[in-house]
Design an enzyme around this catalytic site. Structure first.
Site, PDB file in Angstrom:
ATOM      1  N   GLN A  11    -131.698 -20.846  22.700  1.00 46.99           N
ATOM      2  CA  GLN A  11    -131.907 -22.227  22.292  1.00 46.99           C
ATOM      3  C   GLN A  11    -133.365 -22.616  22.466  1.00 46.99           C
ATOM      4  OE1 GLN A  11    -128.720 -24.604  23.676  1.00 46.99           O
ATOM      5  NE2 GLN A  11    -129.628 -26.549  23.088  1.00 46.99           N
ATOM      6  N   SER A  87    -130.956 -16.079  27.417  1.00 44.20           N
ATOM      7  CA  SER A  87    -129.922 -17.097  27.582  1.00 44.20           C
ATOM      8  C   SER A  87    -128.849 -16.930  26.510  1.00 44.20           C
ATOM      9  CB  SER A  87    -130.548 -18.492  27.558  1.00 44.20           C
ATOM     10  OG  SER A  87    -129.631 -19.470  27.997  1.00 44.20           O
ATOM     11  N   LEU A  88    -128.709 -17.880  25.581  1.00 41.69           N
ATOM     12  CA  LEU A  88    -127.724 -17.754  24.507  1.00 41.69           C
ATOM     13  C   LEU A  88    -127.848 -16.425  23.775  1.00 41.69           C
ATOM     14  CD1 LEU A  88    -127.478 -18.226  21.129  1.00 41.69           C
ATOM     15  CD2 LEU A  88    -125.543 -18.738  22.602  1.00 41.69           C
ATOM     16  N   ARG A 112    -119.062 -22.424  25.159  1.00 46.89           N
ATOM     17  CA  ARG A 112    -120.263 -22.549  25.996  1.00 46.89           C
ATOM     18  C   ARG A 112    -121.085 -23.756  25.557  1.00 46.89           C
ATOM     19  NH1 ARG A 112    -125.819 -20.689  26.051  1.00 46.89           N
ATOM     20  NH2 ARG A 112    -126.422 -19.669  28.021  1.00 46.89           N
ATOM     21  N   HIS A 187    -128.739 -23.248  33.915  1.00 50.80           N
ATOM     22  CA  HIS A 187    -129.154 -22.107  34.740  1.00 50.80           C
ATOM     23  C   HIS A 187    -129.482 -22.543  36.165  1.00 50.80           C
ATOM     24  CE1 HIS A 187    -129.025 -19.403  31.353  1.00 50.80           C
ATOM     25  NE2 HIS A 187    -129.772 -20.223  30.659  1.00 50.80           N
ATOM     26  N   GLN A 236    -124.214 -16.078  34.332  1.00 47.55           N
ATOM     27  CA  GLN A 236    -125.395 -16.512  33.579  1.00 47.55           C
ATOM     28  C   GLN A 236    -125.606 -18.016  33.563  1.00 47.55           C
ATOM     29  OE1 GLN A 236    -126.020 -17.382  29.540  1.00 47.55           O
ATOM     30  NE2 GLN A 236    -126.900 -15.378  29.116  1.00 47.55           N
TER      31      GLN A 236
END
Length: 294
Positions: A11, A87-88, A112, A187, A236
């Site tokens: 993202q 991340s994503l 998510r 996070h 994560q």
């Protein structure tokens, strides 16, 4: 023979119009995605009012586009020696490594995105141009704030309560500190509730051993083990994105070429500032794909 890592952005890399040139080669995937999501990825990406930057849309759109590009690279006979995602982007990496199906991955990403969009606690800030020792001391001395994204030596994101993030910023002399426009403290431990709900969903999804080693956000050690990769993904949402370590590990695994698969050039930019002597490429459009692998 070149050893290539494929990396997938997360993202923040989205842009209006991304992926719309993939309509012809990605017809089946776009149709499948619409059945799962209940809305059209192509319509959202093509919308001029920047709907694609809404978290609910951003994450599924990135996953679908990156998956189509990865499939297209494989159709050209290309294969990664290693995969990683920011991340994503880790979901796109896992799909590319055939850990789960496209549909299973998209359902995970959809949920998510929903959970992260509902997050309403905490904030995040990006810091650039700072002394790492000062940052580490500030985080150690301040409760409720953590290192969320360790992107490279001079660029990080911190995450926590609004008060703690502000307190940490005041302790670090940074060239630039930017508060991020996000709904919550991603996070970080403040995502524990969402992470627990997501873990229950994740546990029900079948993971297979990866066909190429995966460097996970929370543990950049290469792994192909299905159970280990699922456990890492479970961590994560509350764990740090250790991208600097992922970048540094690439030469150690004999990687000489990195391809960023997806919109923008954020990851190759970060890698370039962390590791020298790697060939860096980007595939974000059909034109780039055809030019590189015609």
């Amino acid at each position: 023979m070149a050893k290539t890592a494929w990396v997938f952005p997360g993202q923040g890399s989205q842009s209006i119009g991304m992926g719309t040139d993939l309509a012809d080669i990605g017809t089946a995937r776009f149709s499948q995605a619409e059945d799962i999501l209940g809305w059209s990825v192509l319509e959202i990406c093509g919308s001029e009012d920047d709907k694609v930057s809404n978290t609910l849309y951003t994450q599924p759109c990135l996953y679908v586009i990156e998956s189509i590009l990865a499939d297209a690279l494989k159709a050209k006979g290309e294969r990664p020696a290693v995969v990683a995602g920011h991340s994503l982007g880790e979901y796109s990496a896992l799909y590319t490594a055939e850990v789960f199906s496209f549909a299973a991955g998209l359902r995970l990403v959809k949920r998510r995105a929903e959970l992260m969009a509902q997050a309403a606690e905490g904030s995040m800030a990006a810091l650039m141009g700072f002394k790492r020792e000062a940052l580490e001391a500030a985080l150690a001395n301040t409760a409720d704030v953590v290192l969320a994204n360790d992107n490279n030596a001079g660029q990080v994101v911190i995450s926590g309560t609004a008060e703690a993030v502000e307190a940490a910023i005041q302790q670090v002399k940074a060239r630039r500190a930017t508060r991020l426009n996000v709904s919550g403290a991603f996070h970080s431990p403040l995502m524990a509730g969402a992470a627990q709900e997501f873990a229950d969903i994740l546990n029900a999804v079948e993971f297979k051993d990866a066909i190429a080693p995966v460097l996970s956000n929370v543990d950049p050690t290469p792994s192909t083990d299905a159970a280990e990769l699922k456990q890492r993904l479970t961590q994560q949402m509350t764990g740090s994105v250790r991208w600097r370590e992922i970048s540094l590990s690439l030469p150690k695994q004999g990687i000489d070429t990195v391809i960023e698969v997806g919109p923008g050039a954020v990851l190759t930019g970060l890698i370039k500032r962390t590791v020298k002597d790697l060939e860096l490429k980007q595939i974000e459009s059909l034109a780039q794909l055809e030019a590189a692998y015609s």
